[in-house]
Design a protein around this motif. Structure first.
Motif, PDB file in Angstrom:
ATOM      1  N   UNK A  65      27.087  25.155  35.279  1.00  0.00           N
ATOM      2  CA  UNK A  65      26.726  26.370  35.790  1.00  0.00           C
ATOM      3  C   UNK A  65      26.473  26.258  37.142  1.00  0.00           C
ATOM      4  N   UNK A  66      26.797  27.520  37.941  1.00  0.00           N
ATOM      5  CA  UNK A  66      26.437  27.503  39.240  1.00  0.00           C
ATOM      6  C   UNK A  66      25.727  28.836  39.510  1.00  0.00           C
ATOM      7  N   UNK A  67      24.812  28.731  40.652  1.00  0.00           N
ATOM      8  CA  UNK A  67      23.879  30.022  40.828  1.00  0.00           C
ATOM      9  C   UNK A  67      24.749  30.836  41.504  1.00  0.00           C
ATOM     10  N   UNK A  68      24.288  32.118  41.491  1.00  0.00           N
ATOM     11  CA  UNK A  68      24.967  33.424  42.068  1.00  0.00           C
ATOM     12  C   UNK A  68      24.770  33.292  43.658  1.00  0.00           C
ATOM     13  N   UNK A  69      23.964  32.524  44.200  1.00  0.00           N
ATOM     14  CA  UNK A  69      23.772  32.636  45.634  1.00  0.00           C
ATOM     15  C   UNK A  69      25.205  31.595  46.105  1.00  0.00           C
ATOM     16  N   UNK A  70      25.099  30.457  45.576  1.00  0.00           N
ATOM     17  CA  UNK A  70      26.302  29.559  45.784  1.00  0.00           C
ATOM     18  C   UNK A  70      27.540  30.500  45.715  1.00  0.00           C
ATOM     19  N   UNK A  71      27.584  31.030  44.682  1.00  0.00           N
ATOM     20  CA  UNK A  71      29.013  31.664  44.301  1.00  0.00           C
ATOM     21  C   UNK A  71      29.348  32.674  45.357  1.00  0.00           C
ATOM     22  N   UNK A  72      28.376  33.386  45.754  1.00  0.00           N
ATOM     23  CA  UNK A  72      28.491  34.449  46.807  1.00  0.00           C
ATOM     24  C   UNK A  72      28.792  33.942  48.086  1.00  0.00           C
ATOM     25  N   UNK A  73      28.447  32.626  48.450  1.00  0.00           N
ATOM     26  CA  UNK A  73      28.886  31.860  49.666  1.00  0.00           C
ATOM     27  C   UNK A  73      30.277  31.641  49.360  1.00  0.00           C
ATOM     28  N   UNK A  74      30.637  31.016  48.424  1.00  0.00           N
ATOM     29  CA  UNK A  74      32.176  30.710  48.200  1.00  0.00           C
ATOM     30  C   UNK A  74      32.978  31.962  48.175  1.00  0.00           C
ATOM     31  N   UNK A  75      32.431  33.097  47.809  1.00  0.00           N
ATOM     32  CA  UNK A  75      33.070  34.436  47.881  1.00  0.00           C
ATOM     33  C   UNK A  75      33.407  34.869  49.102  1.00  0.00           C
ATOM     34  N   UNK A  76      32.277  34.546  50.006  1.00  0.00           N
ATOM     35  CA  UNK A  76      32.667  35.104  51.427  1.00  0.00           C
ATOM     36  C   UNK A  76      33.562  34.128  52.070  1.00  0.00           C
ATOM     37  N   UNK A  77      33.343  32.680  51.969  1.00  0.00           N
ATOM     38  CA  UNK A  77      33.985  31.800  52.862  1.00  0.00           C
ATOM     39  C   UNK A  77      35.610  31.982  52.355  1.00  0.00           C
ATOM     40  N   UNK A  78      35.737  32.213  50.902  1.00  0.00           N
ATOM     41  CA  UNK A  78      37.157  31.792  50.597  1.00  0.00           C
ATOM     42  C   UNK A  78      37.866  33.161  50.212  1.00  0.00           C
ATOM     43  N   UNK A  79      37.003  34.191  49.970  1.00  0.00           N
ATOM     44  CA  UNK A  79      37.757  35.473  49.572  1.00  0.00           C
ATOM     45  C   UNK A  79      37.843  36.455  50.771  1.00  0.00           C
ATOM     46  N   UNK A  80      36.495  36.804  50.922  1.00  0.00           N
ATOM     47  CA  UNK A  80      36.194  37.940  51.918  1.00  0.00           C
ATOM     48  C   UNK A  80      36.662  37.707  53.303  1.00  0.00           C
ATOM     49  N   UNK A  81      36.419  36.508  53.676  1.00  0.00           N
ATOM     50  CA  UNK A  81      36.862  36.280  55.086  1.00  0.00           C
ATOM     51  C   UNK A  81      38.234  35.791  55.414  1.00  0.00           C
ATOM     52  N   UNK A  82      39.129  35.911  54.384  1.00  0.00           N
ATOM     53  CA  UNK A  82      40.687  35.554  54.454  1.00  0.00           C
ATOM     54  C   UNK A  82      41.408  36.855  54.174  1.00  0.00           C
ATOM     55  N   UNK A  83      42.479  36.779  55.276  1.00  0.00           N
ATOM     56  CA  UNK A  83      43.438  37.747  54.878  1.00  0.00           C
ATOM     57  C   UNK A  83      42.935  39.013  55.634  1.00  0.00           C
ATOM     58  N   UNK A  84      43.438  40.262  54.859  1.00  0.00           N
ATOM     59  CA  UNK A  84      43.110  41.419  55.689  1.00  0.00           C
ATOM     60  C   UNK A  84      41.965  42.014  55.116  1.00  0.00           C
ATOM     61  N   UNK A  85      40.870  42.425  55.895  1.00  0.00           N
ATOM     62  CA  UNK A  85      39.450  43.157  55.521  1.00  0.00           C
ATOM     63  C   UNK A  85      40.113  44.699  54.964  1.00  0.00           C
ATOM     64  N   UNK A  86      40.429  44.745  53.782  1.00  0.00           N
ATOM     65  CA  UNK A  86      41.139  46.001  53.524  1.00  0.00           C
ATOM     66  C   UNK A  86      40.006  47.058  53.298  1.00  0.00           C
ATOM     67  N   UNK A  87      38.636  46.773  53.478  1.00  0.00           N
ATOM     68  CA  UNK A  87      37.700  47.751  53.227  1.00  0.00           C
ATOM     69  C   UNK A  87      37.424  48.446  54.464  1.00  0.00           C
ATOM     70  N   UNK A  88      37.732  47.462  55.508  1.00  0.00           N
ATOM     71  CA  UNK A  88      37.536  47.801  56.996  1.00  0.00           C
ATOM     72  C   UNK A  88      38.474  49.163  57.564  1.00  0.00           C
ATOM     73  N   UNK A  89      37.711  49.670  58.545  1.00  0.00           N
ATOM     74  CA  UNK A  89      38.363  50.634  59.329  1.00  0.00           C
ATOM     75  C   UNK A  89      39.529  50.086  59.904  1.00  0.00           C
ATOM     76  N   UNK A  90      39.141  48.785  60.449  1.00  0.00           N
ATOM     77  CA  UNK A  90      40.281  48.084  61.221  1.00  0.00           C
ATOM     78  C   UNK A  90      41.567  47.673  60.491  1.00  0.00           C
ATOM     79  N   UNK A  91      41.549  48.131  58.902  1.00  0.00           N
ATOM     80  CA  UNK A  91      43.024  48.007  58.346  1.00  0.00           C
ATOM     81  C   UNK A  91      43.740  49.254  58.561  1.00  0.00           C
ATOM     82  N   UNK A  92      44.651  49.164  59.535  1.00  0.00           N
ATOM     83  CA  UNK A  92      45.584  50.101  59.859  1.00  0.00           C
ATOM     84  C   UNK A  92      46.919  49.705  59.477  1.00  0.00           C
TER      85      UNK A  92
END
Ligand SMILES: *Cc1c(COP(=O)(O)O)cnc(C)c1O
Length: 487
Positions: A65-92
């Motif tokens: 098992x892993x902790x939610x906080x560790x998983x959120x870190x991974x989510x940020x570094x490997x998912x959110x920060x890569x590719x297009x920030x599709x939620x952002x207003x800068x996605x044009x």
């Protein structure tokens, strides 16, 4: 028997971990909520695009098992920060939308209550909400109340359901296939080509219609082409128009095409996945005249209503045509069928499906329609503002767009123009403060803007202009250096 119960109780202790206690839920919720708040509050100060290397090993399913906080870190570094920030207003680039927060909350509610949105029997309320939304859309697009519809996962499936119905209505099968004709434009979205193949119509004759200088279908040419095909003994059966093409945002002459299709008894399909909801803008109503003539219409609330990904819709007038392929009964469904009611499962390949209607119903009820319409109007004006600023800094721009997609390029004689603009695009992606994408218009390499994120504001456009000025300097330097080297 005691043994059996003992074993069940033992397993129950372990499986109960899947039901966190209230305290545990509070703690998980708080962590997620803090994460979401931080994500939204810092979103616009971060780059909109980043092309780096993923560390996929971090995403591996581990035994422990892993902790939610560790998983959120991974989510940020490997998912959110890569590719297009599709939620952002800068996605044009491509076609953005943003993903409004209240829709995410609705998804949470839909998932927690896990209502079954496939059949009335399972959840009459969930199905009633979905039907209410479809009726609301029928009202917007002038479709009759007795049209059928479905909330799909997106525009591609919406188009696919429409195609299946067109095929069945016109019995495009067996030897009929090769002599049947579909009329499309070169600017049609590629999911239309997929739908043609998936529905077994790969061998129909596809006529690609000529476009005018605004990238719209030339309706006169359509009439002529149909006449020619009829004279050859072929079977014209379907015409597809776009209410906002992906590449240039062009709205085809919907009314004229509608008249021609009625005259020749063609199935008239309109793909409004990108542009459809601009009908809500008073300034654009005229452009959409004739959309009510369509036999089927695909629209995409996860674009034009700014929802998170996962909601498209299709409206179809001919219920019988839809039911031919989609309505089915089975023995194990005998309790759940009622001939008087139309179930979502009767209008879609899906049976068990996410209660995706709630993610539109809740935001519409919470915010009212006004901010959605204002947002669409704002995007149209921001497109004009963006184009003005582009000409200010020396770019050439495409023709006045129908909606909020446009394109531009830098005109130069110092290098091959296409190569120059392609290099410029590379610098833009390297910079990443705002994300833009490119396309080819009549063989010419151009950079696209698609203003549709609800988070795109004047400041975002100013940031994009700033970035473009910097990238232009870099591109010019790059070609100067290269010229010097080769000289
Ligand atoms: C995005 C788009 C589609 C495909 O819709 P998805 O939601 O991506 O499946 C189809 N047609 C047009 C015009 C689009 O812009």
């Amino acid at each position: 028997m005691e043994n059996l119960k003992e074993k069940i109780r033992e397993l129950g202790v372990i499986s109960n971990q899947l039901e966190p206690s209230k305290d545990e839920r509070d703690s998980l919720n708080k962590e997620i909520q803090d994460y979401a708040n931080n994500f939204i509050d810092t979103l616009e100060s971060k780059p909109s695009y980043y092309k780096g290397k993923l560390d996929e090993s971090k995403l591996a399913i581990k035994d422990q098992k892993q902790s939610l906080s560790d998983l959120l870190d991974v989510y940020t570094s490997e998912v959110v920060d890569h590719g297009i920030k599709t939620a952002s207003g800068g996605h044009i680039g491509y076609i953005p939308g943003g993903g409004i927060y209240t829709a995410a909350l609705a998804d949470f509610m839909a998932a927690v209550t896990n209502k079954y949105a496939g059949m009335h029997f399972g959840s009459p309320g969930a199905v009633a909400i979905e039907n209410e939304l479809l009726d609301w859309m029928k009202g917007i697009f002038g479709f009759p109340k007795n049209a059928v519809g479905n909330l799909t996962s997106g525009g591609s499936i919406a188009n696919l359901i429409a195609f299946t119905s067109a095929r069945d209505k016109h019995q495009i099968k067996n030897e009929n296939v090769v002599k049947s004709v579909v009329y499309i434009s070169s600017q049609i979205h590629h999911c239309i080509h997929k739908a043609i193949r998936i529905t077994g119509m790969e061998d129909v004759q596809i006529r690609i219609l000529e476009l005018d200088e605004l990238h719209r279908i030339n309706a006169q040419k359509l009439e002529q082409t149909i006449q020619d095909d009829l004279a050859k003994g072929l079977n014209p059966f379907m015409v597809i128009a776009s209410a906002g093409t992906t590449d240039t945002g062009a709205v085809d002459p919907l009314q004229k095409i509608g008249e021609i299709s009625k005259q020749h008894n063609l199935w008239y399909h309109i793909d409004g996945a990108y542009g459809g909801f601009f009908i809500l803008s008073e300034s654009k109503k005229e452009l959409f005249k004739g959309i009510e003539m369509a036999d089927s219409l695909a629209i995409d609330p996860h674009k034009g209503l700014f929802l998170p990904y996962g909601l498209g819709a299709v409206l179809i007038k001919d219920k019988k045509a839809v039911f031919h392929s989609h309505h089915y009964t089975a023995n194990y469904m005998q309790d759940a069928t009622d001939d008087m009611l139309i179930n979502p499962a009767d209008v879609s390949p899906e049976l068990t499906k996410h209660f995706r209607g709630l993610r539109l119903w809740l935001p519409l009820q919470l915010h009212g329609i006004e901010p959605f319409v204002a947002c669409l109007d704002e995007k149209l004006l921001l497109t004009t503002y963006f184009r003005n600023r582009l000409t200010d800094i020396g770019f050439d721009i495409g023709p006045e767009p129908d909606l909020s997609v446009s394109y531009f390029w830098y005109s130069t004689s110092d290098a091959d123009e296409n190569e120059f603009n392609q290099k410029l695009m590379e610098f833009i992606h390297q910079d990443g403060s705002v994300f833009l994408s490119s396309t080819k218009i009549n063989g010419k390499y151009v950079i696209r803007i698609a203003v549709l994120s609800f988070r795109t504001k004047i400041e975002t456009v100013d940031k994009a202009i700033n970035m473009l000025e910097n990238c232009l300097v870099k591109t010019k330097e790059y070609f100067k250096c290269n010229l010097e080297v080769s000289a």
